[in-house]
Design an enzyme around this catalytic site. Structure first.
Site, PDB file in Angstrom:
ATOM      1  N   CYS A   2       2.214 -33.479  15.881  1.00 23.31           N
ATOM      2  CA  CYS A   2       2.446 -34.981  16.306  1.00 23.31           C
ATOM      3  C   CYS A   2       1.683 -35.782  15.391  1.00 23.31           C
ATOM      4  O   CYS A   2       0.804 -35.117  14.671  1.00 23.31           O
ATOM      5  CB  CYS A   2       2.282 -35.286  17.633  1.00 23.31           C
ATOM      6  SG  CYS A   2       2.981 -34.133  18.697  1.00 23.31           S
ATOM      7  N   ARG A  27       5.358 -35.092  10.634  1.00 22.66           N
ATOM      8  CA  ARG A  27       4.940 -34.240  11.574  1.00 22.66           C
ATOM      9  C   ARG A  27       5.553 -33.833  12.720  1.00 22.66           C
ATOM     10  O   ARG A  27       5.469 -33.021  13.685  1.00 22.66           O
ATOM     11  CB  ARG A  27       3.341 -34.621  12.033  1.00 22.66           C
ATOM     12  CG  ARG A  27       2.582 -34.995  10.772  1.00 22.66           C
ATOM     13  CD  ARG A  27       1.300 -34.106  10.429  1.00 22.66           C
ATOM     14  NE  ARG A  27       0.949 -33.422  11.527  1.00 22.66           N
ATOM     15  CZ  ARG A  27      -0.040 -32.468  11.550  1.00 22.66           C
ATOM     16  NH1 ARG A  27      -0.429 -32.191  10.036  1.00 22.66           N
ATOM     17  NH2 ARG A  27      -0.670 -31.946  12.444  1.00 22.66           N
ATOM     18  N   TRP A  74       6.246 -34.382  18.512  1.00 18.01           N
ATOM     19  CA  TRP A  74       7.101 -33.359  18.442  1.00 18.01           C
ATOM     20  C   TRP A  74       6.973 -32.501  19.796  1.00 18.01           C
ATOM     21  O   TRP A  74       5.817 -32.126  20.080  1.00 18.01           O
ATOM     22  CB  TRP A  74       6.889 -32.277  17.281  1.00 18.01           C
ATOM     23  CG  TRP A  74       7.964 -31.229  17.034  1.00 18.01           C
ATOM     24  CD1 TRP A  74       9.191 -31.474  16.244  1.00 18.01           C
ATOM     25  CD2 TRP A  74       8.114 -30.040  17.529  1.00 18.01           C
ATOM     26  NE1 TRP A  74       9.695 -30.064  16.230  1.00 18.01           N
ATOM     27  CE2 TRP A  74       9.057 -29.392  17.011  1.00 18.01           C
ATOM     28  CE3 TRP A  74       6.990 -29.376  18.278  1.00 18.01           C
ATOM     29  CZ2 TRP A  74       9.473 -27.935  17.240  1.00 18.01           C
ATOM     30  CZ3 TRP A  74       7.335 -27.998  18.603  1.00 18.01           C
ATOM     31  CH2 TRP A  74       8.665 -27.348  18.091  1.00 18.01           C
ATOM     32  N   ASN A 100      -2.717 -35.344  19.980  1.00 20.21           N
ATOM     33  CA  ASN A 100      -2.254 -33.952  19.207  1.00 20.21           C
ATOM     34  C   ASN A 100      -2.860 -32.509  19.603  1.00 20.21           C
ATOM     35  O   ASN A 100      -3.839 -32.499  19.743  1.00 20.21           O
ATOM     36  CB  ASN A 100      -2.298 -34.255  17.661  1.00 20.21           C
ATOM     37  CG  ASN A 100      -1.651 -35.135  16.824  1.00 20.21           C
ATOM     38  OD1 ASN A 100      -0.854 -35.878  17.489  1.00 20.21           O
ATOM     39  ND2 ASN A 100      -2.060 -35.335  15.525  1.00 20.21           N
ATOM     40  N   GLY A 101      -2.026 -31.505  19.686  1.00 19.76           N
ATOM     41  CA  GLY A 101      -2.376 -30.279  20.163  1.00 19.76           C
ATOM     42  C   GLY A 101      -2.009 -29.896  21.508  1.00 19.76           C
ATOM     43  O   GLY A 101      -1.091 -30.379  21.842  1.00 19.76           O
ATOM     44  N   GLU A 481      15.327 -16.358   2.173  1.00 21.16           N
ATOM     45  CA  GLU A 481      14.848 -17.934   2.143  1.00 21.16           C
ATOM     46  C   GLU A 481      15.968 -18.747   1.982  1.00 21.16           C
ATOM     47  O   GLU A 481      16.017 -20.044   2.402  1.00 21.16           O
ATOM     48  CB  GLU A 481      13.783 -17.975   0.829  1.00 21.16           C
ATOM     49  CG  GLU A 481      13.473 -19.190   0.397  1.00 21.16           C
ATOM     50  CD  GLU A 481      12.750 -20.203   1.615  1.00 21.16           C
ATOM     51  OE1 GLU A 481      12.273 -19.595   2.678  1.00 21.16           O
ATOM     52  OE2 GLU A 481      12.296 -21.396   1.494  1.00 21.16           O
ATOM     53  N   LYS A 485      16.963 -21.984   4.409  1.00 22.16           N
ATOM     54  CA  LYS A 485      17.017 -23.323   3.699  1.00 22.16           C
ATOM     55  C   LYS A 485      18.394 -23.903   4.334  1.00 22.16           C
ATOM     56  O   LYS A 485      18.389 -24.977   4.661  1.00 22.16           O
ATOM     57  CB  LYS A 485      17.025 -23.602   2.100  1.00 22.16           C
ATOM     58  CG  LYS A 485      15.772 -23.250   1.841  1.00 22.16           C
ATOM     59  CD  LYS A 485      14.499 -24.317   1.803  1.00 22.16           C
ATOM     60  CE  LYS A 485      13.866 -24.179   3.187  1.00 22.16           C
ATOM     61  NZ  LYS A 485      12.649 -23.299   3.225  1.00 22.16           N
ATOM     62  N   GLU A 488      18.307 -24.490   8.257  1.00 21.32           N
ATOM     63  CA  GLU A 488      17.335 -25.558   8.383  1.00 21.32           C
ATOM     64  C   GLU A 488      17.908 -27.010   8.144  1.00 21.32           C
ATOM     65  O   GLU A 488      17.726 -27.902   9.194  1.00 21.32           O
ATOM     66  CB  GLU A 488      16.190 -25.332   7.665  1.00 21.32           C
ATOM     67  CG  GLU A 488      15.007 -24.616   8.163  1.00 21.32           C
ATOM     68  CD  GLU A 488      13.830 -24.571   7.094  1.00 21.32           C
ATOM     69  OE1 GLU A 488      12.933 -24.830   7.804  1.00 21.32           O
ATOM     70  OE2 GLU A 488      13.866 -24.569   5.841  1.00 21.32           O
ATOM     71  N   HIS A 504      25.658  -1.217   7.139  1.00 19.02           N
ATOM     72  CA  HIS A 504      25.177  -0.545   8.285  1.00 19.02           C
ATOM     73  C   HIS A 504      25.486  -1.690   9.583  1.00 19.02           C
ATOM     74  O   HIS A 504      24.704  -1.528  10.476  1.00 19.02           O
ATOM     75  CB  HIS A 504      23.829  -0.273   8.239  1.00 19.02           C
ATOM     76  CG  HIS A 504      23.377   0.607   7.214  1.00 19.02           C
ATOM     77  ND1 HIS A 504      23.790   1.824   7.316  1.00 19.02           N
ATOM     78  CD2 HIS A 504      23.133   0.311   5.796  1.00 19.02           C
ATOM     79  CE1 HIS A 504      23.350   2.529   6.155  1.00 19.02           C
ATOM     80  NE2 HIS A 504      22.968   1.762   5.269  1.00 19.02           N
ATOM     81  N   LYS A 603       7.249 -30.683  10.412  1.00 15.09           N
ATOM     82  CA  LYS A 603       6.502 -29.983   9.142  1.00 15.09           C
ATOM     83  C   LYS A 603       5.641 -29.058   9.218  1.00 15.09           C
ATOM     84  O   LYS A 603       5.226 -28.164   8.794  1.00 15.09           O
ATOM     85  CB  LYS A 603       6.134 -31.109   8.342  1.00 15.09           C
ATOM     86  CG  LYS A 603       5.505 -30.725   6.769  1.00 15.09           C
ATOM     87  CD  LYS A 603       6.543 -30.338   5.915  1.00 15.09           C
ATOM     88  CE  LYS A 603       6.255 -29.605   4.633  1.00 15.09           C
ATOM     89  NZ  LYS A 603       7.119 -28.853   4.174  1.00 15.09           N
TER      90      LYS A 603
END
Ligand code: F6R
Length: 608
Positions: A2, A27, A74, A100-101, A481, A485, A488, A504, A603
């Site tokens: 946050c 954030r 967030w 925050n936290g 990756e 991307k 996301e 498989h 982020k």
């Protein structure tokens, strides 16, 4: 996850807080709010949604005032909603607080407060702080803040207002970053220096277990015992921090385009080609230390974890050190065998990822040597490890990581060359790969020239619901990756696999509705990748190949070829991911997605 901003001075607080929240929105951005002191009371406005939508609905007249706090959230405790947005207030609404936290003992504290008759209005852990502060405030903000540090477990950064202290902000830090910004006749608090740019000329970085009392004229910092402490006031050089889009429509696209420059700087800073030597002496690992290492554990999350995969390939194959890439959040669950012959390398863009920090703490407690491969040296993880290899990517704003990923790969390759050198394997490898690395920036520039073609491919696939990404060897990482991307930012469900896995199981997914991206550039795995593509085409799958620009076979087995220049196969993953970043970007654009701030993501993930 946050963002916190607070202001006290002579100007109207609202526009300053809104600007700060905008800046911090990378954030987290599922709800936002402000509290402003006006006429003896704290006026709070907050809601679910983004600051760009919320701020125009807040009345400038109702929120007229020169001292306030703001927050972008967030959600962790409680869904994004009006009641759970910050600021949180106590029962009398005399205290407003942003956080925050994570408060780890919130259930016990909440039950204790409820037993004393407190009625909670939200589902957040944050509200506990507001009630506790209010109940322990008898005119002395430091004493009330000390109670928070005594009773509350976890990590947190708090900015607090009390209606009896009209122009005062109280800041408390344990674990989560918090700074005081010093201006002229005005002062601020913020969780990120970016939010201070434009108003503050100096900053004070609060240390853990500290309390700051901030008014327009002064900022005084105290330790957890209430004693005033000496603090360093650092000049704030805005030119180093301000990050604009520089004409690009999105930060992500700008950051993709920055890669050649960033990698050039990293490689030239660290490779001494005249002497075929990698300059990494600042890591505190001399030749003997490198030789004594019996195993490397690379730990990270998400994109950083995929960078670890690449690191494990190169460290084992080129430097001959047994290496594994592990998800940081699973590290403690494995009860890993660690000793002083283990090197634990934490890979992280932000340096603040809680899962990675916890894994580092475990490694440190068991006597491992530790290195951080980080984009922010002065970070939570940076302070915990023995040495930091700065990946030098510059601030990354787009939530989907791009330039940090290629910088991580490059940094891990440099580290590998250094290890190979120290362990007597460097003679041929360092010169050959060191020289080849100098070609990376130009190779990436060449990939950028295919942007239009990538846009056409995106038009073809943007209505897909599912995709596959395949690669082999170190490019199995690129497949993972590339898929991450895509999911996301475009919300297309995408899976990445080492292509050998197809038969498989995953081949069952192939159909004309499921486009497959196959990384088949020159190297030991190219022929087998061509075989994979044939198998997919035989099952009516649409194939997009990432192939060498002079590969004559790729166009015969793929519907589209995204051409890349041929580079050394160990270096190829650094180049091959770039068309996949662009493909994800172009696809998300065509799907109308919010590219820089995809839904549900933050982020920096500062909670476990
Ligand atoms: C994906 C992404 C995330 C991060 C992960 C770790 O685009 O950005 O998967 O890689 O949250 O973050 P850091 O690198 O800050 O530790």
């Amino acid at each position: 996850m946050c963002g916190i901003i607070g202001y006290t001075g002579a100007s109207q607080a609202l526009p300053i807080l809104v600007h700060g929240i905008h800046t911090l929105s990378y954030r987290g951005y599922d709800s936002a709010g402000v509290s402003i002191f006006r006429d003896g009371a704290l006026i709070v406005r907050k809601d679910k949604g983004r600051i760009g939508d919320l701020a125009p609905t807040w009345s400038r007249i109702e929120l007229a005032g020169t001292c306030g706090i703001g927050h972008t959230r967030w959600a962790t405790h409680g869904e994004p909603s009006q009641k759970n947005a910050h600021p949180q207030v106590d029962a009398s609404e005399g205290v407003a607080l942003v956080h925050n936290g994570i408060l780890e003992n919130d259930i016990a504290l909440r039950e204790g407060l409820e037993a004393e008759g407190v009625v909670f209005a939200s589902d957040t852990d944050t509200e506990v702080f507001a009630h506790l502060f209010s109940r322990n405030f008898d005119g002395d903000p430091i004493a009330a803040a000390r109670v928070l540090l005594e009773k509350c477990h976890g990590h947190f950064a708090l900015a607090i207002q009390h209606h009896l202290m009209p122009d005062t902000l109280i800041a408390v830090r344990r674990g989560s970053p918090l700074l005081v910004g010093l201006g002229v006749g005005e002062n601020l608090v913020a969780s990120d220096v970016l939010a201070l740019v434009g108003r503050a000329y100096h900053t004070i970085e609060m240390a853990d277990e500290q309390i700051a009392v901030v008014t327009p004229e002064s900022a005084t910092v105290y330790d957890k015992h209430g004693n005033e402490v000496e603090v360093e006031r650092k000049p704030l050089d805005a030119s180093e921090l301000t990050v604009g889009k520089e004409g690009f429509p999105h930060y992500m696209l700008k950051e993709i385009h920055e890669q050649p420059e960033r990698l050039y700087e990293l490689i030239t800073a660290r490779m001494d080609l005249q002497h075929d030597h990698v300059r990494l002496d600042d890591l505190g690992l001399d030749d003997d230390a490198w030789r004594s290492i019996e195993r490397v554990d690379l730990i990270g999350c998400g994109t950083a974890h995929y960078a670890c995969f690449y690191g494990a390939y190169v460290l084992e194959a080129l430097a001959g050190i047994p290496t594994r890439a592990l998800q940081a959040h699973e590290y403690d669950a494995r009860l890993p065998v660690i000793d002083d012959k283990t090197l634990v390398i934490a890979v992280s863009q932000s340096g603040e990822t809680a899962d990675t920090k916890v894994a580092v703490d475990l490694a440190v407690s068991q006597g491992a040597r530790t290195i951080g491969v980080l984009n922010v040296r002065e970070s939570f993880i940076g302070r915990a490890v023995d040495g930091v290899l700065d990946i030098h990517a510059g601030r990354e704003v787009g939530v989907a990581s791009t330039k940090a990923y290629t910088s991580m790969l490059t940094a891990l390759l440099l580290l590998t060359l250094r290890a190979a050198e120290a362990r007597g394997r460097g003679d041929e490898i360092v010169g050959r790969l060191g020289r080849a690395m100098r070609g990376i920036p130009q190779a990436i520039r060449q990939v950028m020239l295919s942007s239009e073609l990538i846009g056409e491919v995106a038009r073809e696939i943007h209505r897909a619901n599912n995709m596959l990404f395949l690669g082999r060897g170190a490019d199995a990482t690129t497949a993972l990756e590339g898929a991450l991307k895509m999911k996301e930012i475009s919300y297309i469900h995408a899976e990445g696999y080492a292509a050998g896995e197809m038969k498989h199981g995953p081949i069952a997914l192939v159909s004309w509705e499921v486009p497959t991206v196959a990384i088949a550039t020159a190297g030991p795995w190219r022929d087998r990748m061509i075989g994979n593509m044939r198998e997919i085409r035989a099952r009516e799958g649409l194939v997009i190949a990432v192939a060498a620009d002079d590969d004559d076979d790729a166009p015969k087995v793929a519907d589209f070829v995204l051409p890349v220049p041929t580079v050394d196969p160990w270096i190829a993953p650094i180049v091959n991911v770039v068309p996949l970043q662009l493909l994800a970007y172009e696809t998300a654009k065509r799907r109308g997605c919010d590219i820089d701030q995809p839904r549900n993501l933050a982020k920096t993930v500062t909670v476990q």
